[in-house]
Design a protein around this motif. Structure first.
Motif, PDB file in Angstrom:
ATOM      1  N   VAL A 150       8.625  -0.229  -7.200  1.00 24.62           N
ATOM      2  CA  VAL A 150       7.623   0.807  -8.184  1.00 24.62           C
ATOM      3  C   VAL A 150       6.772   0.459  -7.732  1.00 24.62           C
ATOM      4  N   THR A 151       6.386   2.212  -7.907  1.00 27.05           N
ATOM      5  CA  THR A 151       5.295   2.666  -6.961  1.00 27.05           C
ATOM      6  C   THR A 151       4.518   3.011  -8.948  1.00 27.05           C
ATOM      7  N   VAL A 152       2.830   2.412  -8.746  1.00 26.04           N
ATOM      8  CA  VAL A 152       1.676   3.182  -9.944  1.00 26.04           C
ATOM      9  C   VAL A 152       0.890   4.044  -9.357  1.00 26.04           C
ATOM     10  N   THR A 153       0.446   4.577 -10.024  1.00 24.87           N
ATOM     11  CA  THR A 153      -1.185   5.666  -9.666  1.00 24.87           C
ATOM     12  C   THR A 153      -2.261   5.020 -10.917  1.00 24.87           C
ATOM     13  N   GLY A 201      -8.855   3.345 -10.546  1.00 27.58           N
ATOM     14  CA  GLY A 201      -8.241   4.344 -10.546  1.00 27.58           C
ATOM     15  C   GLY A 201      -8.963   5.285  -9.670  1.00 27.58           C
ATOM     16  N   GLY A 202      -7.666   5.447  -9.142  1.00 23.58           N
ATOM     17  CA  GLY A 202      -6.972   6.488  -8.148  1.00 23.58           C
ATOM     18  C   GLY A 202      -6.512   6.209  -7.393  1.00 23.58           C
ATOM     19  N   GLU A 203      -6.237   4.393  -7.483  1.00 23.67           N
ATOM     20  CA  GLU A 203      -5.685   4.557  -6.231  1.00 23.67           C
ATOM     21  C   GLU A 203      -3.414   4.716  -6.447  1.00 23.67           C
ATOM     22  N   THR A 204      -2.602   4.072  -5.680  1.00 18.69           N
ATOM     23  CA  THR A 204      -0.837   4.069  -6.093  1.00 18.69           C
ATOM     24  C   THR A 204      -1.422   2.749  -5.557  1.00 18.69           C
ATOM     25  N   TRP A 205      -0.591   2.063  -5.766  1.00 15.78           N
ATOM     26  CA  TRP A 205       0.407   0.614  -4.780  1.00 15.78           C
ATOM     27  C   TRP A 205       1.373   0.835  -4.995  1.00 15.78           C
ATOM     28  N   THR A 206       2.339   0.107  -4.837  1.00 14.27           N
ATOM     29  CA  THR A 206       3.628  -0.159  -5.255  1.00 14.27           C
ATOM     30  C   THR A 206       4.342  -1.895  -5.065  1.00 14.27           C
ATOM     31  N   LEU A 214       0.769  -0.927  -0.124  1.00 17.01           N
ATOM     32  CA  LEU A 214       0.070  -0.310   0.079  1.00 17.01           C
ATOM     33  C   LEU A 214       1.090   1.215   0.279  1.00 17.01           C
ATOM     34  N   ASN A 215       2.086   1.150   0.811  1.00 20.53           N
ATOM     35  CA  ASN A 215       2.630   1.816   0.932  1.00 20.53           C
ATOM     36  C   ASN A 215       4.078   1.991   0.535  1.00 20.53           C
ATOM     37  N   PHE A 216       4.872   2.331   0.140  1.00 25.59           N
ATOM     38  CA  PHE A 216       6.344   2.298  -0.037  1.00 25.59           C
ATOM     39  C   PHE A 216       7.126   1.306   0.863  1.00 25.59           C
TER      40      PHE A 216
END
Length: 373
Positions: free
Chosen positions: A250-253, A226-231, A200-202
């Motif tokens: 690697v983080t992807v929004t 849509g709108g989520e951020t995952w590492t 959920l967080n880097f």
């Protein structure tokens, strides 16, 4: 005289008890899970007999066993080394070694023994047989060495390299997803298995999701909105349980994706060039042109027309296409020529547009259907 000399030899080879060589105690073979190697201290016999060595596994874990090597002769000063194979992984084995005189008439060659000059020679057990002190071919044996134990699985090296072939990236279109591919990792103990992790967080230490992909190096994460951020990262594991460090995170929004068709929707005809019947070079044609449509996401727009009475559907065209009309002139991809089949045939035309995203969002057909003028 010889017989008398033989009968008084009741001395075992030295050292007695037998000993392990310096750094020769049993040890797992590096890079294996089922082999243990060991080396005895070199022995000699005061009466000049050649000597043979026998290694014995006396315990597996806490269970007493008796698994013996053959009697082995080592020529030319070779170190008396033996490797036990076919063992259980992650298991403790305990060994001893013993030494005996080789009692044969004459030399080994005269006794018909073919000696391996570069490794050990397996002997007939009768050549080192303990009979009795009065027998001229009685073989004196040392006492067993002190027991020595070790455990298999000395391979502690994980697969490598651990890097991305394709870093995590959102796929275009719907459904929303993130795809990623690990580079090939190699190891002495295949197969290599890959586990992908999503955080959920880097900086999180515990992953939100783990996907055990097995030997597959690609994972497509479809559980995204849509709108989520995952590492994302992954680890690789060999068949004996060595797990690598994580690949670079690697983080992807996640964007909402292209879900909008071009406009206008429904599609429209160019008001200056609605379907029109024309006689060109001895044949009747229906000529028409669509308006320029725009896509909210900026992708290239494609156009298509259909005729409802005959079922004719054109190929998709883009504005930059160059269309050669039946009159030999060049037209843009907004223009369409359809054979009319005669001056008075009944035809009704509609047009539509779509974008060039993976989802190919498409407008509704223009309405109402128009006959050629």
């Amino acid at each position: 005289m010889t017989s008398c000399w033989l009968t008084v030899d009741n001395l075992a080879p030295r050292p007695n008890p037998a000993e392990w060589a310096v750094n020769g105690k049993p040890n797992g073979v590096l890079g294996t899970t089922d082999q243990i190697i060991m080396t005895a201290a070199r022995a000699q016999d005061d009466w000049g007999w050649e000597v043979a060595y026998q290694f014995e596994c006396i315990k597996i874990g806490n269970q007493t066993v008796s698994k013996k090597s053959p009697w082995l002769y080592y020529a030319n000063g070779l170190d008396p080394t033996w490797t036990d194979t076919g063992l259980l992984p992650k298991t403790t084995y305990t060994y001893v070694v013993r030494v005996a005189e080789i009692r044969v008439p004459g030399t080994l060659a005269e006794a018909g023994i073919i000696v391996n000059p570069t490794g050990y020679t397996i002997l007939d057990a009768n050549h080192v047989k303990y009979v009795s002190q009065s027998d001229p071919y009685n073989s004196n044996w040392t006492a067993d060495s002190e027991p020595a134990s070790t455990t298999t699985d000395k391979d502690e090296t994980p697969p490598a390299p651990i890097e991305w072939l394709v870093q995590p990236v959102q796929q275009l279109g719907l459904p929303l997803s993130v795809t990623m591919t690990a580079a090939v990792a190699t190891d002495d103990h295949p197969p290599v298995r890959y586990t992908f992790r999503r955080y959920l967080n880097f900086a999180d230490l515990v992953p939100d999701t783990e996907f055990e992909a097995g030997q597959t190096r690609t994972w497509v994460d479809t559980d995204v909105q849509g709108g989520e951020t995952w590492t994302y990262t992954f680890v690789a594991e060999d068949s004996v349980g060595n797990v690598s460090a994580e690949a670079p995170r690697v983080t992807v929004t996640i964007s909402a994706g292209d879900i909008n068709p071009p406009t206008p929707d429904p599609m429209e005809w160019d008001p200056d060039f609605p379907p029109t019947r024309q006689f060109i070079n001895g044949q009747w044609w229906d000529y028409m042109r669509v308006v320029v449509a725009t896509d909210p996401e900026g992708s290239v727009v494609q156009y298509q027309v259909r005729e409802n009475n005959t079922g004719y559907v054109s190929a998709w065209q883009v504005e930059t296409d160059v269309i050669t009309g039946p009159d030999g002139s060049a037209y843009t991809g907004l223009s369409f020529f359809v054979p009319a089949g005669g001056q008075f045939t009944v035809r009704e035309y509609q047009c539509r547009a779509r974008d060039s995203s993976p989802r190919q969002n498409t407008t509704a057909w223009s309405t109402p259907p128009l006959p050629p003028q």
